[in-house]
Write a protein that holds these residues in place. Structure first.
Motif, short mmCIF file in Angstrom:
data_model
loop_
_atom_site.label_atom_id
_atom_site.label_comp_id
_atom_site.label_asym_id
_atom_site.label_seq_id
_atom_site.Cartn_x
_atom_site.Cartn_y
_atom_site.Cartn_z
N UNK A 117 -52.48 -6.28 78.70
CA UNK A 117 -51.77 -5.65 79.85
C UNK A 117 -52.41 -4.52 80.72
N UNK A 118 -53.02 -3.67 79.79
CA UNK A 118 -53.80 -2.76 80.43
C UNK A 118 -55.12 -3.31 81.24
N UNK B 117 -60.96 -10.80 76.33
CA UNK B 117 -59.78 -10.41 75.63
C UNK B 117 -58.88 -11.42 75.21
N UNK B 118 -58.74 -12.55 76.22
CA UNK B 118 -57.95 -13.61 75.88
C UNK B 118 -58.36 -14.52 74.69
N UNK C 44 -51.50 4.00 81.91
CA UNK C 44 -51.54 5.07 80.99
C UNK C 44 -50.15 5.06 80.15
N UNK C 45 -49.28 4.37 80.53
CA UNK C 45 -47.96 4.34 79.50
C UNK C 45 -48.41 3.46 78.38
N UNK C 46 -49.21 2.34 78.60
CA UNK C 46 -49.40 1.42 77.71
C UNK C 46 -50.45 2.29 76.72
N UNK D 141 -50.69 -6.42 69.34
CA UNK D 141 -51.77 -5.37 69.77
C UNK D 141 -52.83 -5.73 70.99
N UNK D 142 -53.24 -6.74 71.05
CA UNK D 142 -53.81 -7.46 72.14
C UNK D 142 -52.97 -7.44 73.40
N UNK D 143 -51.68 -7.63 73.06
CA UNK D 143 -50.79 -7.72 74.26
C UNK D 143 -50.84 -6.52 75.07
#
Length: 645
Positions: free
Chosen positions: A437-438, A556-557, A479-481, A431-433
């Motif tokens: 990524x975003x 986030x990390x 947007x794809x994410x 989920x965090x990936x």
């Protein structure tokens, strides 16, 4: 008179059997070569322009050096239904003689039906009248299909099996479980090395048949043969001469063949060809593969290490294809092969997992976690991520292997598998990936804007246009994410808070992409008065947004690792990063006002004033949305560590 003649003259025929078996096994190698030549001749007659098969290694392995045999396929031609072969009757005589040699050890007490087939085929060969064969005769010689009429090829395979059984019964002498006879003293440590590897992993097959080994000396070479399993075409023969090892391997399954090639490559194997030869005739008419691997060893120690390594790897071939297929509902084809390869390297194998239920073991664990985690049709790698799914399955294979060897109850193994899946699901970060990524795309746009202002791209039309195009591409990827997260949330409720968070973060991407677009318009001759105080405050605004973005990425990390067992230092650093985002948003508010003041005092062109103001507002809006995203991340992270927001 040689030793065999002496033994025969004394009437001790039983003592001749080891030598006869050696001769029979050598005849088996030659007969397989002859049948391969017939298939190659047929292939050449059908396609004369195709490159010929390279059979040098097969000739060497069979210890045949006859130029006329090597040239036989190239001279074949077809006339109607008949295949013309130069000197075929000479080859038929070899087939006849070597068939007799193969059958000789079985003459006393052998299977009458098997020996009757030998007589029948010898008569069939004697009746051939010329150097040609019709289609039925060729099929009768080379077909390996069972369930129909008998063939010469099937007889050779059945004789080979009978010889293996006879060899196993021939002597009571064993070396670590291997049936041996007529060995030199130098052969014994080599056989022991092979058996050391074989016995190290033998238990992994549980009660599955196979892995019986026979060894003998034939002239200047040591021969080792292992009964991998029960399949006709699954054969492994090792020849050791001086410090060279040659291994001939055949398999019905191309993927398993490639898998074994990879395993032996770790030992330094050089295979006969990058693409192994495929010949029809086994596996109900389907193709099978044959290949030869060679190992050049520097000394005796290296040679024994190679033999031990080969022995240790054989068990992983048993039921390999069945295990591969049963992994496919959970991971990709490549991942299934990779899992089996790593299970072999860890020496845990897959037979225990199959015996414990195979895929049902995994399905049961997934079902036990409920619909919050898995739905019908879900693949593990889609829910857990590919790397996490592969590691989980490897641990299941190890768990099941140990459990089955210790004779644990199947319900206990199932419970342990379910608990293992629970632990892996708690460690998941997929989920965090998506969020990270975003954030990476947002960071890329923010950094590009900062650099663009530092290099004066507000007056460089081409550079600013390129930046706007790159920013648009990054924003689309972001947007794809978001769409990917929404799709997952529709199937799994646990994704909903992450989806809300990434939807908020997408406003950051939109604002930054808008700023990049506006900069391209400004560079299109709408930058009058953009210097001095205007340039300085715009640069400060872009710097502040980038710093806030960097702190968001850091938060986030840390959030990925937060949990009930995370440290106080992690919590402190997470909160500090979020507060820096808060402070950056306040700084951007002030910088926006300064930008408006600088624009009002230095820019007289209306278009420049409007576009530059919109540019500054887009940057400030990105910091606003980043602050809102930070609050959402704070709430989500605090819920994971069990505290209120």
């Amino acid at each position: 008179m040689d030793k065999m003649d002496v033994v025969e003259s004394l009437g001790q025929m039983q003592l001749l059997r080891p030598a006869w078996i050696k001769a029979a096994l050598a005849a088996n190698d030659r007969l397989k070569l002859y049948l391969t030549l017939l298939q190659a001749a047929e292939a050449h007659a059908e396609r004369p322009d195709a490159p010929p098969l390279e059979l040098a290694r097969e000739f060497a392995a069979a210890q045949v050096a006859a130029a006329w045999l090597n040239e036989l396929p190239a001279g074949a031609c077809r006339e109607g239904r008949r295949l013309h072969l130069p000197e075929f009757l000479r080859l038929a005589a070899l087939l006849h003689d070597d068939l007799r040699v193969m059958a000789r050890p079985l003459a006393d007490g052998g299977d009458p039906l098997l020996l009757g087939r030998v007589e029948s085929w010898c008569g069939w060969l004697d009746a051939l009248a010329d150097d040609s064969l019709d289609a039925d005769q060729l099929r009768a010689l080379t077909s390996g299909r069972r369930g129909g009429e008998d063939s010469f090829h099937l007889l050779v395979m059945d004789l080979h099996k009978a010889l293996n059984h006879l060899a196993a019964e021939l002597t009571d002498e064993r070396i670590d479980g291997a049936h041996v006879w007529q060995l030199d003293e130098a052969d014994r440590p080599r056989v022991a090395a092979f058996m050391r590897g074989l016995n190290r992993t033998r238990a992994l097959k549980l009660d599955h048949p196979g892995l019986d080994t026979a060894a003998t000396r034939d002239g200047g070479r040591l021969l080792l043969q292992n009964d991998i399993g029960t399949n006709d075409a699954h054969v492994l023969v090792i020849q050791v001469e001086a410090l060279a090892v040659s291994l001939t391997y055949s398999d019905l399954h191309a993927r398993r063949f490639a898998f074994f090639q990879t395993m032996l490559a770790e030992l330094g194997a050089a295979w006969s060809a990058p693409d192994t030869r495929v010949s029809a005739g086994l596996n109900a008419g389907e193709a099978y593969q044959v290949g030869t691997a060679t190992f050049a060893c520097a000394d005796e120690q290296a040679l024994q290490q190679v033999l031990e390594g080969i022995g240790a790897r054989i068990v992983f071939l048993i039921d390999w294809n069945r295990a591969r297929k049963r992994l496919l509902p959970f991971v990709s084809k490549a991942a299934a092969v990779a899992i089996l390869g790593e299970a072999a390297r860890r020496e845990v194998g897959h037979m225990g997992w199959l015996a414990a239920g195979g895929e049902q073991l995994i399905y049961g664990a997934m079902q036990g976690l409920g619909e919050d985690c898995f739905h019908i049709g879900d693949r593990l790698d889609q829910v857990m991520g590919a790397a996490q799914a592969e590691e989980f399955l490897l641990e299941v294979l190890a768990l099941a292997s140990q459990g089955m060897r210790q004779r644990q109850a199947l319900p206990l193994i199932a419970d342990e598998t379910r608990l293992l899946l629970v632990r892996h699901m708690r460690r998941r970060r997929d989920e965090f990936d998506l969020l990270t990524g975003h954030a990476a795309y947002c960071h890329a746009i923010a950094e590009a804007l900062r650099d663009a202002l530092a290099h004066g791209w507000q007056s460089d039309r081409k550079a600013a246009a390129r930046l706007a195009e790159r920013a648009k591409q990054w924003e689309r990827q972001a947007d794809l994410l978001v769409m990917h997260s929404r799709t997952r949330a529709e199937r799994h409720p646990r994704w909903e808070p992450f989806t809300r968070l990434i939807e908020g973060a997408d406003d950051v991407a939109d604002a930054l992409e808008e700023a990049a677009f506006l900069l391209s318009l400004i560079a299109d001759d709408h930058h009058h008065g953009w210097q001095g105080a205007v340039q300085r405050v715009m640069q400060q605004l872009a710097d502040a947004v980038l710093e806030a973005m960097q702190d968001h990425v850091k938060a986030l990390a840390i959030a990925c690792t937060l949990g009930e067992e995370s440290s106080g230092e992690d919590h402190d650093e997470f909160v500090a990063a979020l507060w820096r985002v808060v402070n950056a948003e306040r700084q951007c508010d002030n910088l926006l006002r300064e930008a408006r003041r600088a624009l009002a005092g230095n820019v007289g062109d209306a278009a420049t004033l409007v576009l530059a103001t919109d540019f500054a507002e887009a940057l400030e809006r990105a910091s606003d949305k980043l602050l809102a995203t930070g609050y959402g991340l704070r709430k989500l992270a605090f819920s994971r560590v069990g505290v209120g927001s």
